[in-house]
Enzyme design. Structure first.
Site, PDB file in Angstrom:
ATOM      1  N   SER A  63       0.803  -1.222   0.000  1.00  8.76           N
ATOM      2  CA  SER A  63       0.000   0.000   0.000  1.00  8.76           C
ATOM      3  C   SER A  63       0.837   1.273   0.000  1.00  8.76           C
ATOM      4  CB  SER A  63      -0.943   0.008   1.209  1.00  8.76           C
ATOM      5  OG  SER A  63      -0.208   0.004   2.406  1.00  8.76           O
ATOM      6  N   LYS A 119      -6.692   3.901   8.280  1.00 10.34           N
ATOM      7  CA  LYS A 119      -5.760   4.869   7.706  1.00 10.34           C
ATOM      8  C   LYS A 119      -6.361   6.276   7.702  1.00 10.34           C
ATOM      9  CE  LYS A 119      -3.496   1.438   4.737  1.00 10.34           C
ATOM     10  NZ  LYS A 119      -3.256   0.953   3.375  1.00 10.34           N
TER      11      LYS A 119
END
Length: 794
Positions: free
Chosen positions: A701, A744
Site C-alpha cells: 500500500s 488509515k
C-alpha cells in the site's frame, strides 16, 4: 591385516615336539592361529567352537594336515573386528588340539577342542589364506612354599564348593571332575573356566603364569561371584515369598467373594461400580454413554483393589458421568433485551451487534439453529473479549473462555489417549464440563497466536470443532465418545487475519472491528471507564472532575492505540493521584484540565495533531495499518553520487521492497515528463528510508507514496506536506486498491491531515467512516499515478 613377509627362507616347517618335552616350558612352536571373539580356552579344558571366517576355516584345515592337529587359540581385544592384526590380539593364548570336526551348513565348522598349554604370541606371519603364529610355550611358576600353595589350593576348593552349592550354575559333572584333579594348576584353570565372568576377566587369569598369583586372582573373582550368588538367592527368596503372599491373598479374596455371594452381599469394587452406574442414570447420560460406562465398570468390578488401572477407570467414569450431555440453559431470544444489554455494555461495534441480533431473530423464527462460529478480528483493546461476555449475558448462556495464545500441542485441543499416565481430556471438553451445559458461549481467545511443533498442529485439531457440518460428532481422544458441539456458540478473537490458517478462516464468519475514533473513545471513557475506575479506587462521585476536553488531550497526547486500554490506565493513574491527595488530608474536588494535566500524568508522550506540514523535497506522507490501528508513515528519499544503485532501509518486508522497485521503474519511465535527466538516474544512487526502523513494515500500500518521494527527489520539486496517500502502484502507473482504509483515514484525521489520496476502487470503503469525520476530510480518488503527482508535487 597382518604383515606380509617372505617366508620361503625364514619360516621352518612346524615343529613336532613330544608332549613330555613341551611340558618343560620355554619351547617354541609355529602353528596355525585361530582368533576367537568373546571367548577363550584354558589348558586341560574341552569345549566346542563354531568357526565361520574363511581364514579360520583354512587354519583348521592346515592344522588337520599335521600329525598333532594343533592350533593356537587367542582372544581378540575387539570382537567386532573382522580381520584382526597382532595389535588387536591378546599376548597370551592357548595351544589346543582338534579332537573332532563337524561340517555345518553354509561352510562353517563346529570343532571339539582340547586345551593343552599356555603360550605367548611372539609374532604373526600372514600366509596366503591363513595366519601362522610364532609361539613360546609357558609353564607355571611358583613363588611360595609348598605349604602356602596347599593352603591356597584348599581355600580355592572350599570357596568353589560353596559357590557351586549357592549358585547352582555348575553342573555336577564339573564338580566331580574338579574333585578328581590333583594338580593345582589344572584345578585352578578348571575353576576359572566354570566362572560366569567377563571374557576379559578370564583373560586376566589365563595370562597369569605365576601359579599362586593365578589362584589368588581366581579366588578374587570367585568370592565376588559368590556374593552376587548369595544376593540373587536373597532376591529370589523375597520374590518367592511375595508370590506366595499374592497367591494367598488371591485365594482368600476368592473365598470372601464366595462367602459374600452365599450371603447375598457385594464386595467393595462391585458396590462402587453399581454406585457409579446409578450416578450416570441420575445424571441423564445418553444410551451410548451408558453402554461405554458399563464396559468400563465391568472391568473395574473384576480388578483387585490395589491395581493401578482401577484409578484410571474411576477417573474416566467420573468424566463420563459429569459431562453435561443433556443439560442446557434456557436461551432467551428477546431481541430488545439483547439490544439494550449490548448497547449498555459497549459503545460502537455496530457490525458484531447487528450479527448477534440477526442470529436471535433467526432463532426466534425457526425455534432452533446451530451455534454460529464468529471470528472478531481487530486490534488490541477494542472490546472483543468483553463483547463476547455481553453476548453470553444477552443470550443467557453460560460463558467459558479459552486462551489459545502460545498453544502448540494438539493434545490441548483433543486430549491425551488413556494409555498415557495422567491423561486428561482436551481443554474444549474441560471447559464445557466447567460451563455445566452443552450449549454455552465458548470464547476462543487469540486464535491467531497458535503455533505448531513436533507435538502436532492445534489449528488443524480445531477444524472439526469449528466446522458446523461435523462438530456434532466431535471426538476427544480421552473421552472416545462423540460429543455434540453443534449447540455451542463459538466466538473467536484475533488481532491479525493473516495469521489465522486459511482452513480455519473458511469455517468462521469473520467480522472486522476497526479502531475507535476519538469521539468514540471519549464516549466510552465517560460511560464506562471513569465510573469503573472511581469504583475500583474508592472515589465518590464529584471528587474528581475530568472534562471532555481533558479526555481528548489524554487520547491525543498520552495514548497511541486503537482501543482504550491505555486510556483506562491513564484514568486509573489520575484516580491514584487523587486518592493519595485525599489520604494526605487534601480536600477536593480536584479538577484535571489542560493546565493541570501534566502535574498528574507528566510530559505528553505523543504529539498527534501537530504534524509538520511543510513542503519538502523527497519526503512523502503515507498511511499504514499496524496492530494498534492506523499510522502516519513518513517516507524519505535521498540521492547520492554513484552508479544507479538503490538501497532501502527501515526494516521493510519483501513486498514493500518490491513496491519500491516498481515505483522507481515507473518514475524512470516518465522521467522526460518530469524533467528528469536520464543520465542523472544512471549516475545517482538512491536511498529510500522509512523512519521508526525498529518497527517491521510490509505490504504494497505504500507504492504511490514511494513513487511520489522518488519523483520529488529526482525532479527537485517539493511535495505537499498537508496531504497523505495510500495505494499500490504497478509498472504502468495504475493505482490499485488497498486494505484498512478506515484505520488509515482515522490516523490521518488524528494527525490533522485533511486531504487524502485513495485508489478509486476503495471508494466503497469510505462509507465505513463515521459521517462526522468523513465530512471534515477531502478525499481524492485516483486510478493512475499521474493524477497523484499532479496533486502532490508543487
Amino acid at each position: 591385516m597382518f604383515e606380509e613377509r617372505n617366508t620361503s627362507a625364514t619360516i621352518p616347517p612346524p615343529l613336532k615336539i613330544p608332549a613330555e618335552e613341551i611340558l618343560n616350558g620355554g619351547r617354541q612352536m609355529i602353528l596355525p592361529m585361530l582368533p576367537l571373539r568373546g571367548l577363550l580356552i584354558f589348558p586341560n579344558m574341552i569345549t566346542h567352537l563354531d568357526v565361520g571366517r574363511d581364514r579360520s576355516i583354512n587354519a583348521v584345515d592346515k592344522a588337520m594336515l599335521q600329525d598333532e592337529n594343533l592350533l593356537f587359540l587367542v582372544m581378540q581385544k575387539d570382537s567386532q573386528k573382522e580381520d584382526p592384526c597382532q595389535e588387536d590380539l591378546h599376548q597370551i593364548g592357548a595351544v589346543a588340539r582338534v579332537r573332532q570336526v563337524l561340517k555345518l551348513p553354509g561352510g562353517a565348522m563346529r570343532l571339539l577342542m582340547e586345551g593343552l598349554w599356555r603360550a605367548s604370541l611372539d609374532a604373526c606371519i600372514e600366509q596366503q589364506d591363513y595366519v601362522l603364529a610364532y609361539l613360546t610355550i609357558l609353564n607355571d611358576q611358583i613363588n611360595v612354599s609348598e605349604l602356602e600353595l596347599e593352603a591356597l589350593r584348599r581355600s580355592l576348593t572350599n570357596c568353589f564348593e560353596e559357590y557351586a552349592r549357592t549358585s547352582r550354575k555348575i553342573s555336577p559333572e564339573a564338580i566331580m571332575a574338579a574333585n578328581d584333579i590333583r594338580e593345582t594348576g589344572r584345578f585352578t584353570d578348571l575353576v576359572a573356566s566354570q566362572l560366569h565372568i567377563k571374557p576379559e576377566e578370564k583373560q586376566t587369569i589365563l595370562a597369569e603364569t605365576c601359579l599362586n598369583k593365578r589362584i589368588e586372582a581366581t579366588m578374587e573373582f570367585l568370592c565376588r561371584e559368590l556374593e552376587i550368588a548369595k544376593m540373587e538367592q536373597v532376591i529370589a527368596e523375597r520374590v518367592r515369598k511375595q508370590i506366595e503372599q499374592n497367591q494367598k491373598e488371591y485365594y482368600l479374596r476368592e473365598q470372601i467373594k464366595a462367602i459374600q455371594k452365599e450371603l447375598g452381599e457385594k464386595d467393595e469394587r462391585i458396590a462402587e461400580a453399581a454406585q457409579l452406574r446409578r450416578q450416570a442414570e441420575e445424571a441423564g447420560c445418553p444410551e451410548s454413554v451408558l453402554q461405554k460406562l458399563d464396559k468400563e465398570l465391568e472391568r473395574l468390578a473384576k480388578m483387585p483393589p490395589m491395581m493401578a488401572e482401577a484409578a484410571v477407570i474411576q477417573n474416566y467414569a467420573d468424566w463420563l458421568i459429569n459431562m453435561p450431555w443433556n443439560k442446557k440453559t434456557k436461551e432467551t431470544h428477546n431481541i430488545k433485551r439483547a439490544e439494550s444489554i449490548l448497547a449498555a455494555d459497549h459503545y460502537g461495534l455496530e457490525k458484531p451487534k447487528e450479527r448477534i441480533l440477526e442470529y436471535l431473530a433467526t432463532c426466534q423464527l425457526t425455534g432452533s439453529l446451530r451455534g454460529p462460529i464468529i471470528c472478531l478480528v481487530g486490534p488490541p483493546g477494542v472490546g472483543k473479549t468483553s463483547l463476547a461476555r455481553s453476548v453470553a449475558r444477552a443470550l443467557k448462556r453460560n460463558f467459558v473462555r479459552m486462551s489459545l495464545g502460545g498453544v502448540r500441542d494438539e493434545a490441548e485441543i483433543r486430549g491425551h489417549r488413556r494409555t498415557y499416565i495422567g491423561a486428561m481430556p482436551g481443554r474444549l471438553v474441560q471447559n464445557i464440563r466447567k460451563a455445566g451445559s452443552i450449549n454455552p458461549l465458548f470464547l476462543l481467545d487469540e486464535i491467531d497466536k497458535m503455533s505448531s511443533d513436533f507435538r502436532g498442529d492445534p489449528a488443524s485439531a480445531l477444524l472439526e470443532a469449528l466446522d458446523p457440518e461435523q462438530n456434532n460428532t466431535f471426538v476427544d481422544h480421552y473421552m472416545e465418545i462423540p460429543i455434540d458441539l453443534s449447540q455451542v456458540m463459538f466466538i473467536t478473537t484475533a488481532n491479525v487475519r493473516e495469521n489465522i490458517p486459511k482452513p480455519l478462516q473458511d469455517r468462521m464468519e469473520i467480522i472486522d472491528i476497526s479502531s475507535y475514533t476519538e469521539e468514540e473513545k471519549v464516549k466510552i471513557a465517560q460511560r464506562h471507564l471513569i465510573h469503573k475506575q472511581f469504583t475500583e479506587h474508592g472515589l465518590e462521585k464529584g471528587r474528581l472532575n475530568i472534562s471532555e476536553n481533558t479526555l481528548k488531550i489524554i487520547i491525543r497526547d498520552y495514548t497511541r492505540e486503537a482501543g482504550v486500554r491505555e486510556l483506562e490506565r491513564h484514568i486509573a493513574k489520575l484516580c491514584r493521584r487523587v486518592s493519595k491527595k485525599l489520604v494526605a488530608g487534601e480536600e477536593g474536588p480536584f479538577v484535571v484540565n489542560e493546565a493541570t494535566i501534566q502535574d498528574y500524568l507528566g510530559i505528553p508522550r505523543y504529539h498527534r495533531g501537530k504534524q509538520d506540514k511543510q513542503n519538502r523535497v523527497g519526503v512523502a506522507l503515507g498511511l499504514a495499518v499496524t496492530q494498534v490501528g492506523g499510522e502516519l508513515l513518513s517516507i524519505e528519499a535521498q540521492t547520492l553520487t554513484g552508479n544507479g544503485k538503490i538501497s532501502i532501509t527501515g526494516q521493510l518486508g519483501e513486498v514493500m521492497k518490491e513496491s519500491a522497485q516498481a515505483a522507481l521503474t515507473y518514475i524512470r519511465s516518465i522521467s522526460i515528463k518530469l524533467g528528469i535527466d536520464d543520465e542523472l538516474t544512471q549516475k545517482t544512487d538512491l536511498h529510500i528510508h522509512v523512519p521508526e526502523g525498529a518497527t517491521p513494515k510490509d505490504g504494497p500500500s505504500a507504492g504511490i507514496t514511494l513513487a511520489s518521494a522518488l519523483a520529488s527527489q529526482l525532479s527537485g520539486r517539493r511535495i505537499r506536506g498537508d496531504i497523505a496517500m495510500t495505494g499500490e502502484i504497478t509498472l504502468r502507473g495504475r493505482v490499485l486498491a488497498v486494505g484498512g482504509v478506515k484505520e488509515k483515514l482515522l490516523a490521518a484525521y488524528r494527525a490533522g491531515i485533511k486531504e487524502i489520496i485513495l485508489p478509486q476502487e476503495n471508494e466503497k470503503d469510505v462509507e465505513e467512516l463515521p459521517a462526522n469525520i468523513r465530512s471534515k476530510l477531502t478525499l481524492h480518488l485516483v486510478d493512475n499515478m499521474s493524477q497523484v503527482l499532479e496533486l502532490v508535487l508543487c
